[in-house]
Design a protein around this motif. Structure first.
Motif, PDB file in Angstrom:
ATOM      1  N   THR A   1      -7.121 -31.185 -55.394  1.00 18.93           N
ATOM      2  CA  THR A   1      -5.812 -31.675 -55.026  1.00 18.93           C
ATOM      3  C   THR A   1      -5.239 -32.262 -55.977  1.00 18.93           C
ATOM      4  O   THR A   1      -4.025 -32.171 -56.467  1.00 18.93           O
ATOM      5  N   HIS A   2      -6.119 -33.093 -57.035  1.00 19.62           N
ATOM      6  CA  HIS A   2      -5.440 -33.684 -58.234  1.00 19.62           C
ATOM      7  C   HIS A   2      -5.115 -32.862 -59.168  1.00 19.62           C
ATOM      8  O   HIS A   2      -3.743 -32.769 -59.667  1.00 19.62           O
ATOM      9  N   ARG A   3      -5.630 -31.470 -59.216  1.00 18.75           N
ATOM     10  CA  ARG A   3      -5.090 -30.510 -60.237  1.00 18.75           C
ATOM     11  C   ARG A   3      -3.799 -29.852 -59.752  1.00 18.75           C
ATOM     12  O   ARG A   3      -2.864 -29.679 -60.536  1.00 18.75           O
ATOM     13  N   ALA A   4      -3.929 -29.478 -58.546  1.00 21.33           N
ATOM     14  CA  ALA A   4      -2.464 -28.948 -58.014  1.00 21.33           C
ATOM     15  C   ALA A   4      -1.354 -29.901 -57.937  1.00 21.33           C
ATOM     16  O   ALA A   4      -0.240 -29.332 -58.375  1.00 21.33           O
ATOM     17  N   LEU A   5      -1.623 -31.013 -57.737  1.00 18.89           N
ATOM     18  CA  LEU A   5      -0.273 -32.146 -57.811  1.00 18.89           C
ATOM     19  C   LEU A   5      -0.051 -32.193 -59.254  1.00 18.89           C
ATOM     20  O   LEU A   5       1.322 -32.434 -59.535  1.00 18.89           O
ATOM     21  N   ASN A   6      -0.829 -32.023 -60.245  1.00 14.13           N
ATOM     22  CA  ASN A   6      -0.500 -32.211 -61.650  1.00 14.13           C
ATOM     23  C   ASN A   6       0.171 -30.985 -62.201  1.00 14.13           C
ATOM     24  O   ASN A   6       1.059 -30.966 -63.103  1.00 14.13           O
ATOM     25  N   GLU A   7      -0.378 -29.793 -61.598  1.00 17.86           N
ATOM     26  CA  GLU A   7       0.195 -28.618 -62.329  1.00 17.86           C
ATOM     27  C   GLU A   7       1.287 -27.854 -61.519  1.00 17.86           C
ATOM     28  O   GLU A   7       1.920 -27.074 -61.847  1.00 17.86           O
ATOM     29  N   MET A   8       1.593 -28.833 -60.200  1.00 18.09           N
ATOM     30  CA  MET A   8       2.623 -28.233 -59.372  1.00 18.09           C
ATOM     31  C   MET A   8       2.501 -26.766 -59.103  1.00 18.09           C
ATOM     32  O   MET A   8       3.448 -26.087 -59.031  1.00 18.09           O
TER      33      MET A   8
END
Length: 223
Positions: free
Chosen positions: A56-63
């Motif tokens: 989740t953290h990666r997806a939020l940061n990479e959009m």
């Protein structure tokens, strides 16, 4: 996340979540909803902060949509997360994540796996086929490969091996141990619903299954 966006989120669920996996929904920083499955439960509670290193953290940061192997240090068990952020008017409003046990992750996400590991002995290096490795241990940052009759040093960390080893053969049962499931000779009950695995090496080594891994271990082996 605005209530007006909830229908859009529910529509997205069908794109990333098949039956039998856990589901987590977050806003930009914390979890809003979590539904565990019979296969894996990360013990997420709504209101928990999204941890660094999670899918989740990666997806939020990479959009953008992210498929990500996550080490056990993040939630206590390794998993494969397929995350899709919700971007509204150029702003990240939240994210939905499908959480797979590694042994049931999507085939499209599979990466090449090793067929052998290199062991270092006193006189040099030896390729060890995976079926000859009974268990793998780590002590003070040193990884050791144990066969039925000998032990060899290996360069990979336990976190690296968690992503490289085939999950249909090796299972992590403790922060310091992987075991070859075909090399388990007997399972002994131990304290607080944990286990000791008697391995099929010359010494009949007993490898612990810690509380962190006990539940997923039982589910994987079916007892």
């Amino acid at each position: 996340m605005e209530n007006t966006l909830v229908p859009e989120v529910l529509q997205m669920i069908g794109e990333v979540v098949p039956e039998g996996v856990s589901v987590a929904i977050s806003d930009g920083s914390k979890y809003l909803y979590y539904q565990p499955s019979s296969n894996i439960d990360l013990k997420i509670v709504p209101g928990d902060q999204v941890p660094i290193g999670s899918a989740t953290h990666r997806a939020l940061n990479e959009m953008g949509k992210v498929g990500h192997h996550v080490e056990s240090r993040v939630f206590g068990v390794p998993y494969y997360g397929l995350s899709l952020p919700l971007v509204h008017k150029g702003q990240v409003m939240g994210c939905i994540t499908a959480i797979y046990p590694l042994q049931t992750m999507p085939l499209a996400a599979s990466e090449p796996r090793l067929s052998f590991l290199i062991g270092k002995g006193e006189d040099g290096w030896l390729p060890l086929p995976l079926n000859e490795i009974v268990y793998i241990s780590s002590n003070d940052g040193k990884t050791m490969l144990h066969t039925a009759s000998a032990s060899f040093a290996n360069k990979y960390s336990m976190a690296e091996l968690e992503l490289l080893l085939p999950m249909d053969r090796f299972v992590r049962c403790h922060r310091s141990y992987f075991v070859n499931m075909e090399s388990i000779g007997f399972i002994h009950p131990h304290f607080h619903s944990t286990f000791l695995l008697e391995m099929k090496d010359k010494q009949k080594t007993r490898v612990p299954v810690s509380q962190t891994y006990a539940s997923s271990f039982r589910q994987l082996l079916g007892f």
